[in-house]
Write an enzyme that holds these catalytic residues in place. Structure first.
Site, PDB file in Angstrom:
ATOM      1  N   GLU A 115     -19.733  59.868 129.592  1.00  0.00           N
ATOM      2  CA  GLU A 115     -19.159  61.187 129.845  1.00  0.00           C
ATOM      3  C   GLU A 115     -18.102  61.438 128.771  1.00  0.00           C
ATOM      4  O   GLU A 115     -17.371  60.536 128.385  1.00  0.00           O
ATOM      5  CB  GLU A 115     -18.544  61.205 131.247  1.00  0.00           C
ATOM      6  CG  GLU A 115     -18.377  62.582 131.839  1.00  0.00           C
ATOM      7  CD  GLU A 115     -17.133  63.276 131.333  1.00  0.00           C
ATOM      8  OE1 GLU A 115     -17.221  64.467 130.986  1.00  0.00           O
ATOM      9  OE2 GLU A 115     -16.072  62.626 131.276  1.00  0.00           O
ATOM     10  N   HIS A 116     -17.998  62.670 128.278  1.00  0.00           N
ATOM     11  CA  HIS A 116     -17.249  62.925 127.046  1.00  0.00           C
ATOM     12  C   HIS A 116     -15.780  63.299 127.254  1.00  0.00           C
ATOM     13  O   HIS A 116     -14.966  63.153 126.342  1.00  0.00           O
ATOM     14  CB  HIS A 116     -17.941  64.042 126.255  1.00  0.00           C
ATOM     15  CG  HIS A 116     -17.792  63.896 124.773  1.00  0.00           C
ATOM     16  ND1 HIS A 116     -16.650  63.387 124.168  1.00  0.00           N
ATOM     17  CD2 HIS A 116     -18.641  64.174 123.752  1.00  0.00           C
ATOM     18  CE1 HIS A 116     -16.813  63.375 122.861  1.00  0.00           C
ATOM     19  NE2 HIS A 116     -18.000  63.845 122.584  1.00  0.00           N
ATOM     20  N   SER A 117     -15.412  63.801 128.428  1.00  0.00           N
ATOM     21  CA  SER A 117     -14.072  64.377 128.561  1.00  0.00           C
ATOM     22  C   SER A 117     -12.955  63.344 128.519  1.00  0.00           C
ATOM     23  O   SER A 117     -11.827  63.659 128.150  1.00  0.00           O
ATOM     24  CB  SER A 117     -13.973  65.179 129.862  1.00  0.00           C
ATOM     25  OG  SER A 117     -14.151  64.350 130.996  1.00  0.00           O
TER      26      SER A 117
END
Length: 364
Positions: free
Chosen positions: A339-341
């Site tokens: 997941e990038h956040s």
């Protein structure tokens, strides 16, 4: 640190002396992970005119002459209108924040996005394709799991060296804190990132079922062999998934608002809440795949299929909200979905490089 570099550019004498001095002084000690955090410079705030100039330069290749002329007019109106007021707000924020854009970037670029994470935000990595240490799925999973927890220990003890540009300029290490025990929680209008306390278990998905797998005993990390025994028990378990269990991960793959509504309605109490907490509070999620993927020079499509499996799988067999999923194929090939956040790709790349290196050493 901010001097322009590139082909045809020569570093100034002042910068050369500075780099030499820093390299010489840091050679006497091994910096800890967060050693430079207090001395990192604030993010410089460019002038409004420079911001608009760079914006126009970035959009020019995407527009024809008429559209670009219109955009120039809009940029000029912004620069001489509301832009001045907004710039003053940025100046005020830059006085008390080390990075005036971080919190807004995290919230408005990532957490307020309502579209699916699966292909719009999450990213993936694959195995070292030219090396394949073992075909035993449980053994590879055990080595990778053990190496990941060793990396977490290095973060906790600050024994990782900060990432250095040109071996002299340190990058911010703040994001390492959220590598493990972290999950993105859906909301109606905006999501939030929750970093839980130290977790001693991982969540394992296999054949449509989720397992809570302890990785410590009496405060001590289990050995790869002990972890392998547990993975083998999961692989040999022929129990049937509970109703809806196999497709539960699809909730994290879809639109964020429906997932937030479902989470509030169906996962706020009872066994559903307890089960969800096991996944969200885990150190990370590990997927024991029932399919195999590999690499072949004669068939490049195999690598494409491998990448597709790491990016989105079947759409329901990953927990896309988790900071990262480790994926172990039936033939022992591995990859990850992240997941990038919570962090930039550089942090995940550092973890994955360490995991692959430790895994190959253990296998050797």
């Amino acid at each position: 640190m901010y001097e322009s570099r590139g082909k045809g550019r020569t570093m100034s004498i002042t910068s050369r002396l500075w780099f030499s001095a820093v390299t010489f002084l840091t050679g006497f000690s091994r910096p800890m992970l967060y050693s430079y955090q207090g001395s990192l410079p604030r993010l410089p705030l460019p002038a409004l005119k420079d911001t608009m100039s760079r914006y126009l330069r970035s959009v020019r290749p995407l527009m024809n002459d008429d559209d670009y002329a219109r955009m120039e007019k809009l940029a000029d109106d912004f620069q001489n209108g509301i832009g001045k007021k907004l710039q003053r707000y940025l100046v005020l924020k830059s006085w008390w924040a080390t990075n005036y854009v971080t919190d807004w970037w995290e919230e408005f670029v990532y957490l307020r996005g309502r579209s699916p994470l699966m292909v719009n935000s999450n990213f993936y990595g694959t195995d070292a394709i030219l090396l394949h240490p073992t075909n035993k799925q449980a053994a590879r999973a055990a080595n990778v799991c053990h190496a990941a927890f060793l990396f977490r220990r290095l973060i906790e003890r600050q024994q990782l060296q900060p990432i250095m540009v040109q071996n002299a300029v340190p990058l911010c290490s703040y994001q390492y804190e959220r590598t493990f025990n972290t999950c993105r929680i859906p909301g109606l209008e905006t999501d939030k990132i929750i970093h839980f306390g130290d977790s001693t278990h991982i969540a394992v998905y296999h054949a449509g079922r989720y397992f809570k797998m302890p990785c410590y005993y009496k405060g001590k990390l289990l050995t790869p062999k002990e972890l392998q025994i547990q993975f083998e028990r999961i692989l040999s378990d022929d129990s049937v998934p509970e109703k809806g269990e196999a497709f539960l991960g699809a909730l994290t793959a879809g639109e964020r608002k429906p997932w937030a509504e479902a989470r509030s309605k169906y996962f706020s109490k009872g066994i559903n809440r307890t089960s969800l907490e096991v996944i969200e509070r885990s150190a990370f999620v590990l997927i024991l795949e029932e399919d195999s993927h590999d690499y072949s020079e004669e068939d490049p499509e195999q690598l494409d299929n491998f990448g597709h499996a790491m990016l989105h799988g079947k759409g329901y067999d990953r927990w896309y909200d988790k900071s990262f999923n480790v994926i172990v194929m039936k033939n022992g090939r591995i990859g990850f979905n992240a997941e990038h956040s919570w962090a930039d790709a550089a942090i995940m790349a550092h973890l994955w490089e360490y995991v692959l290196t430790e895994d190959l050493m253990d296998s050797g």
